[in-house]
Structures are given as structure tokens and as C-alpha cells.
Design a protein around this motif. Structure first.
Motif, PDB file in Angstrom:
ATOM      1  N   ARG A 119       0.837  -1.209   0.000  1.00 37.23           N
ATOM      2  CA  ARG A 119       0.000   0.000   0.000  1.00 37.23           C
ATOM      3  C   ARG A 119       0.869   1.255   0.000  1.00 37.23           C
ATOM      4  NH1 ARG A 119      -3.117   0.005   5.026  1.00 37.23           N
ATOM      5  NH2 ARG A 119      -4.333   1.700   4.114  1.00 37.23           N
ATOM      6  N   TYR A 120       1.944   1.229   0.744  1.00 31.78           N
ATOM      7  CA  TYR A 120       2.887   2.346   0.786  1.00 31.78           C
ATOM      8  C   TYR A 120       3.489   2.574  -0.599  1.00 31.78           C
ATOM      9  CZ  TYR A 120       7.058   4.950   2.404  1.00 31.78           C
ATOM     10  OH  TYR A 120       8.053   5.876   2.599  1.00 31.78           O
ATOM     11  N   HIS A 121       3.937   1.497  -1.219  1.00 31.06           N
ATOM     12  CA  HIS A 121       4.530   1.614  -2.559  1.00 31.06           C
ATOM     13  C   HIS A 121       3.524   2.163  -3.567  1.00 31.06           C
ATOM     14  CE1 HIS A 121       5.494   0.158  -6.620  1.00 31.06           C
ATOM     15  NE2 HIS A 121       6.754   0.400  -6.275  1.00 31.06           N
ATOM     16  N   ASP A 122       2.317   1.625  -3.539  1.00 36.04           N
ATOM     17  CA  ASP A 122       1.314   2.036  -4.524  1.00 36.04           C
ATOM     18  C   ASP A 122       0.901   3.497  -4.348  1.00 36.04           C
ATOM     19  OD1 ASP A 122       1.425  -0.503  -5.517  1.00 36.04           O
ATOM     20  OD2 ASP A 122      -0.468  -1.170  -4.635  1.00 36.04           O
ATOM     21  N   ALA A 123       0.980   3.994  -3.108  1.00 37.28           N
ATOM     22  CA  ALA A 123       0.552   5.369  -2.847  1.00 37.28           C
ATOM     23  C   ALA A 123       1.505   6.397  -3.449  1.00 37.28           C
ATOM     24  CB  ALA A 123       0.429   5.601  -1.343  1.00 37.28           C
ATOM     25  N   TYR A 124       2.802   6.093  -3.486  1.00 37.19           N
ATOM     26  CA  TYR A 124       3.770   7.121  -3.860  1.00 37.19           C
ATOM     27  C   TYR A 124       4.734   6.734  -4.985  1.00 37.19           C
ATOM     28  CZ  TYR A 124       2.223   8.655   0.740  1.00 37.19           C
ATOM     29  OH  TYR A 124       1.455   9.015   1.819  1.00 37.19           O
ATOM     30  N   PHE A 125       4.952   5.450  -5.224  1.00 36.16           N
ATOM     31  CA  PHE A 125       6.042   5.037  -6.108  1.00 36.16           C
ATOM     32  C   PHE A 125       5.592   4.258  -7.341  1.00 36.16           C
ATOM     33  CE2 PHE A 125       7.619   5.251  -1.713  1.00 36.16           C
ATOM     34  CZ  PHE A 125       8.537   6.284  -1.853  1.00 36.16           C
ATOM     35  N   ALA A 126       4.282   4.025  -7.471  1.00 33.14           N
ATOM     36  CA  ALA A 126       3.793   3.255  -8.617  1.00 33.14           C
ATOM     37  C   ALA A 126       3.833   4.072  -9.901  1.00 33.14           C
ATOM     38  CB  ALA A 126       2.382   2.750  -8.342  1.00 33.14           C
ATOM     39  N   ARG A 127       3.552   5.364  -9.823  1.00 29.69           N
ATOM     40  CA  ARG A 127       3.491   6.210 -11.028  1.00 29.69           C
ATOM     41  C   ARG A 127       4.868   6.344 -11.677  1.00 29.69           C
ATOM     42  NH1 ARG A 127       0.400  10.800 -12.578  1.00 29.69           N
ATOM     43  NH2 ARG A 127       0.976  11.290 -14.728  1.00 29.69           N
ATOM     44  N   PHE A 128       5.879   6.653 -10.864  1.00 31.87           N
ATOM     45  CA  PHE A 128       7.256   6.798 -11.338  1.00 31.87           C
ATOM     46  C   PHE A 128       8.151   5.949 -10.428  1.00 31.87           C
ATOM     47  CE2 PHE A 128       5.318  11.075 -12.177  1.00 31.87           C
ATOM     48  CZ  PHE A 128       5.285  10.987 -13.571  1.00 31.87           C
ATOM     49  N   PRO A 129       8.462   4.720 -10.788  1.00 28.72           N
ATOM     50  CA  PRO A 129       9.235   3.832  -9.921  1.00 28.72           C
ATOM     51  C   PRO A 129      10.550   4.473  -9.460  1.00 28.72           C
ATOM     52  CG  PRO A 129       8.343   2.595 -11.753  1.00 28.72           C
ATOM     53  CD  PRO A 129       8.053   4.047 -12.038  1.00 28.72           C
TER      54      PRO A 129
END
Length: 538
Positions: A512-522
């Protein structure tokens, strides 16, 4: 490019803490940083040196450790800061113990209270003993359902002193909103006030507290702070204890100058006070990334996200923002109009680490119309924090605080919540004060700090935020991940920084943490705001 409408004079630039910081960096690292732009580039290109220099310049109390400043510095997320360090957040905020004011509290109905540094330390010491007697250990959750009272600050500092994790909701939150937040983190102790004042009315909090007591099975103790009544009726709260009963203080928490030397001033180290036999706090020093706070997303879609923030990251980031950007100094009086449910409350409390006096307020911002300006004048506020919406509202009401109030002490006005409109810049300099730093700042609960900030050594341009935060590799990208200058795009941060959330609560795999901030621009923090980076950096 926005029109320059204020510029610090040479004396102010020379005296600014960030100027002294640049001079120290030249000595410590041999870095020639002649201006702000050079300092900013060094802070992001050599972030290990920068954050170590912030620690040293701010005289952080704790064991710095022998390890590197940052492990895996390219990992976002994943970089770990000051892995060998051990510190305590509250110990850094309670470094003074003299008779000068630490907290000044005012409410809209005329109540005023003041606590000295010695009184604050003693009150926190009593609360630490009470929390330990209640079985609170490092990592346990202590929560507040409270107005912006001295007891709220005391409880937060006591929680941090023992290594517990603090979280708070404002009492204007509805029952379900509070349950959606506190219900996820399973607190052991809940501290509430009996009510609060807003817009000329007294509001009850005990009915909601009774529901919380029934709906939070993890609670082992409910504590009630008397505020709207001297002796609140606790009959509907089985096992609840009043604040004074919970503390079970062994002595009166008052500052007493124990020195026999009449030359000792209130600010002198010799003016340390003693209160009873248990006035020393046994601060628990824990790793830099030990949890300090849990904060929440708005919860507009599903349950609010519970963001866990570290003690070291929060402390170091706030020290940087307060001292290097806002030029907050010992003895300054820092005010921010905020509830305890907004991240700016935590930002305000951290001002104690810069040895500033906090001015707390409970009530409506416009009850009466001039209430906050009455407060600023009476308490000689030096840094006044508010929202863009408030400044627009008081302009619409026709207020001219600069002509009706003595604001001689006021050095900076900060605004956040939304970008400050160009017309509001004009209003501040025309009708509030011509010689003041107007800082429109922006960040978020997600990072418990700011991406864009003010600077006491830079000009203010109409309609612009002054600068990017030191140590924050902020950029604006288009949808394909290409940098933009002079065009609107997505606000991103391309390198790690210490106040990244440690995690989301109950997110063991970090998905959930990753998807909130880092999914758009890895590998890049995507904040979810639109921004435009001007060629001159504003």
C-alpha cells in the motif's frame, strides 16, 4: 517571473542562521557555497554531508553513531538514515529548564495560561511516570482526542519520552472519523478533554469519548483533561481518571528559581528548578527510525491510511525547516493556527527544539474578527502561521491589522493549506506589515514537513513559493517522466530524505505504501500535486 515585493536587507541576511550554516559548512567540509543556489545543489548532491551538518549545527542530543549517514542512498524507498544513531525526540525538545516561557495558551473565551520551560519539563516528568505506571512501553500507542491545549503538548512529549507512538485527532472529528483512525492502531491510552470552545459555543467531547471507550477494546486507560468544566462528570466513563488523578503528582508543578544569586536571570542555566523528588525524566534513546507519530490521510476513499513517521526523521527535518528556512531562534514566539488533527500541529510543537516559545490557541480564527491579530499583538508573536484561506477571509472582511495592532515583533507570516493567491501577497504587504517575510509553504501529512518553503535570505515574489526545501530533490515532471521548467506538471522528489514515512500501519509487505507514492514513477516519490518550477527557482 513574479514581481519582487519584499527583499531582506544585508543585515538580516548576514544574521540569518542559514548564513552561519553556510559558513560552518565551509569550515567542516571545505565547501564554497557562496549563495542559496549553491547551498541547495550541495544539499541534494551531497545529502550525506548536508544532513550530518544539520545534526551538528542544530546540536542534536543523542548518539550520532559511527556508521554512514545513509545506507543505500539511491533506494527510494529503502534508504535508511543514521542507522547507528540513538536519540529521543522529547529530550531534544526539552533541552531548556529555566523560568522563561515555553508555552503560552489562549482560548477564544479569554482563558490564558503560561508554562515556563521548568514547568513544562516537570509536567512531562509527571506524565512520564503516569504512563509507565499504566504499563506503557516503547512502541505502544498513546492517542489524544484533544484541543490545542498545554496538556496535549505535555502528553505528546511524555509519550515520546518513553518511546511510545503518539497519534491525535481534533475533537471536531465525528465519532466515525476518530474510530476509522484510532481503531486501526489499537491504542492503550486515550487522553481526551471534556470539551472545547469554538465560535462562541461550548462543545462536549465526553459523549464521543464514551463511544470510543466502548469501541476500542485495546484501551486500558481513559484520561479526561478538565477544560470546559473544573470537575467533569465521569460517571458515563467506567474506569476513567481525571488528568490530575492520572498524574498523581507528588508536588506542585511550578517553576522555582533555586539559585540564591539575585543576578541569575530567567534564561540563565543556573535558574534550573527542582520539583519534588522525581523531576528528572529518564528519556529512552531509541534508533533514529523508531516510530514517533502516526498520522492519517483524509480517508475520502476507504479507511484513512495510517502513516508512521520516525522520531529522528521528524526531528531533523523540522529543525532544518525551523532554523534554516524560517530562521526560528531561541526566545522567538511561534504561533500556528492549527488543530491537533493537522500535521502543522506537530510542526508547531517541534519549534521547542529550536528553543522557541509556542503560542497555542483554541477557538475559531474569526471569533472575534480580530482574534488572531489581538493574540499576535498581545503575545508579541514573531512568526505567525495560518492558512491561505484565512488571509483571504480577513481581507474580505476589511481587516487592516497593520493599522489597528502593534505588530512590531512580527518577523514572518507563514501560509499553507493551499497556494497563496497573488492578491493575498498584496494584502499582507499593504494591510498587515510591509517589512515581513511572507512564506507560502507546501508539503503534506505524508512527509510531516514541506517540499516548498520560505527563506529569510531570499526575495519574496508575488504569487510564488520562495524555494524548494534544502535536502529535498524536488522536480516537476510531465506524464512521461521528463523534467519541466516553466510548465505545470507533477510534483516529484527524486532522492530519499529523512522524513519519508517509515511505513503504513498494518502494511507488512509495504504494497500500500509503494502504490501510494512510487507506482506512477518507480524509484521516485510522486506527491499527487501539480506544480510549476520557475526558472529562478520559485
Amino acid at each position: 517571473m513574479g514581481e519582487i515585493i519584499w527583499q531582506p536587507n544585508a543585515e538580516r541576511v548576514a544574521a540569518a542562521q542559514v548564513t552561519h550554516f553556510r559558513e560552518q559548512v565551509a569550515v567542516w567540509y571545505g565547501r564554497d557555497l557562496p549563495d542559496w543556489d549553491a547551498l541547495y545543489l550541495w544539499s541534494i548532491d551531497h545529502s550525506d554531508e548536508f544532513w550530518a551538518a544539520v545534526w551538528r549545527f542544530a546540536a542534536v542530543i543523542g548518539d550520532r553513531g559511527d556508521g554512514p549517514v545513509v545506507d543505500d542512498p539511491a533506494a527510494l524507498p529503502g534508504a535508511r538514515w543514521f542507522a547507528g544513531a540513538r536519540l529521543n525526540f522529547a529530550e531534544n525538545l526539552l533541552r531548556r529548564r529555566d523560568a522563561t516561557p515555553a508555552l503560552i495558551f489562549c482560548s477564544e473565551n479569554g482563558l490564558r495560561r503560561q508554562l515556563s520551560w521548568a514547568e513544562l519539563y516537570a509536567a512531562v516528568a509527571c506524565t512520564v511516570r503516569a504512563l509507565r505506571a499504566a504499563g506503557i512501553e516503547p512502541g505502544d500507542r498513546v492517542v489524544g482526542f484533544l484541543p490545542n491545549l498545554p496538556e496535549t503538548v505535555i502528553a505528546m512529549l511524555a509519550s515520546a519520552s518513553v518511546g511510545a507512538v503518539w497519534s491525535s485527532c481534533s475533537p471536531d472529528f465525528g465519532l466515525q472519523g476518530v474510530l476509522d483512525r484510532f481503531g486501526q492502531i489499537e491504542p492503550k491510552v486515550l487522553i481526551t478533554a471534556d470539551g472545547y470552545f469554538y465560535n462562541g459555543k461550548c462543545h462536549d467531547s465526553l459523549a464521543v469519548a464514551a463511544h470510543l471507550q466502548r469501541e476500542l477494546p485495546s484501551l486500558s486507560q481513559l484520561v479526561v483533561v478538565p477544560y470546559v468544566n473544573e470537575e467533569p462528570d465521569l460517571s458515563l466513563l467506567p474506569g476513567a481518571r481525571s488528568w490530575s488523578d492520572f498524574l498523581d503528582a507528588t508536588g506542585d508543578i511550578r517553576a522555582v528559581n533555586t539559585s540564591d544569586d539575585p543576578s541569575v536571570t530567567a534564561g540563565d542555566d543556573r535558574a534550573v528548578t527542582t520539583v519534588g523528588d522525581h523531576d528528572t525524566i529518564d528519556f529512552v534513546r531509541l534508533p533514529f527510525d523508531h516510530p514517533l507519530l502516526i498520522m492519517y490521510s483524509s480517508g475520502t476513499t476507504g479507511l484513512p491510511k495510517c502513516m508512521v513517521h520516525s522520531a529522528g526523521g521528524t526531528l531533523l527535518q523540522h529543525l532544518k525547516e525551523h532554523r534554516l528556512h524560517c530562521d526560528l531562534r531561541p526566545g522567538d514566539r511561534l504561533f500556528y493556527y492549527t488543530t491537533c488533527g493537522w500535521m502543522m500541529w506537530n510542526w508547531l510543537v517541534s519549534g521547542l527544539a529550536a528553543e522557541a516559545t509556542l503560542v497555542l490557541y483554541d477557538g475559531a480564527a474569526t471569533h472575534p474578527d480580530t482574534g488572531l491579530w489581538d493574540l499576535a499583538a498581545a503575545e508579541e508573536v514573531t512568526i505567525f502561521g495560518t492558512s491561505a484561506r484565512y488571509l483571504a477571509a480577513v481581507e474580505k472582511r476589511g481587516l487592516r491589522p497593520g493599522t489597528t495592532h502593534d505588530l512590531a515583533s512580527l518577523r514572518a507570516i507563514l501560509s499553507t493549506g493551499s497556494p497563496l493567491a497573488p492578491d493575498s501577497f498584496d494584502y499582507v504587504y499593504r494591510d498587515i506589515k510591509a517589512d515581513v517575510l511572507l512564506g507560502s509553504i507546501s508539503g503534506g501529512t505524508d512527509i510531516v514537513s514541506c517540499f516548498a518553503l520560505c527563506s529569510a535570505v531570499l526575495p519574496v515574489r508575488r504569487g510564488e513559493l520562495q524555494c524548494r526545501g534544502l535536502g529535498m530533490a524536488v522536480a516537476v515532471w510531465d506524464d512521461a517522466g521528463h523534467p519541466l521548467v516553466g510548465q505545470k506538471g507533477e510534483l516529484v522528489c527524486t532522492k530519499p530524505f529523512p522524513s519519508l514515512p517509515i511505513s503504513f500501519w498494518n502494511d507488512p509487505e509495504g504494497s500500500r505504501y509503494h502504490d501510494a507514492y512510487f507506482a506512477r514513477f518507480p524509484g521516485v516519490w510522486h506527491h499527487g500535486d501539480y506544480a510549476e518550477l520557475r526558472p529562478e527557482g520559485g
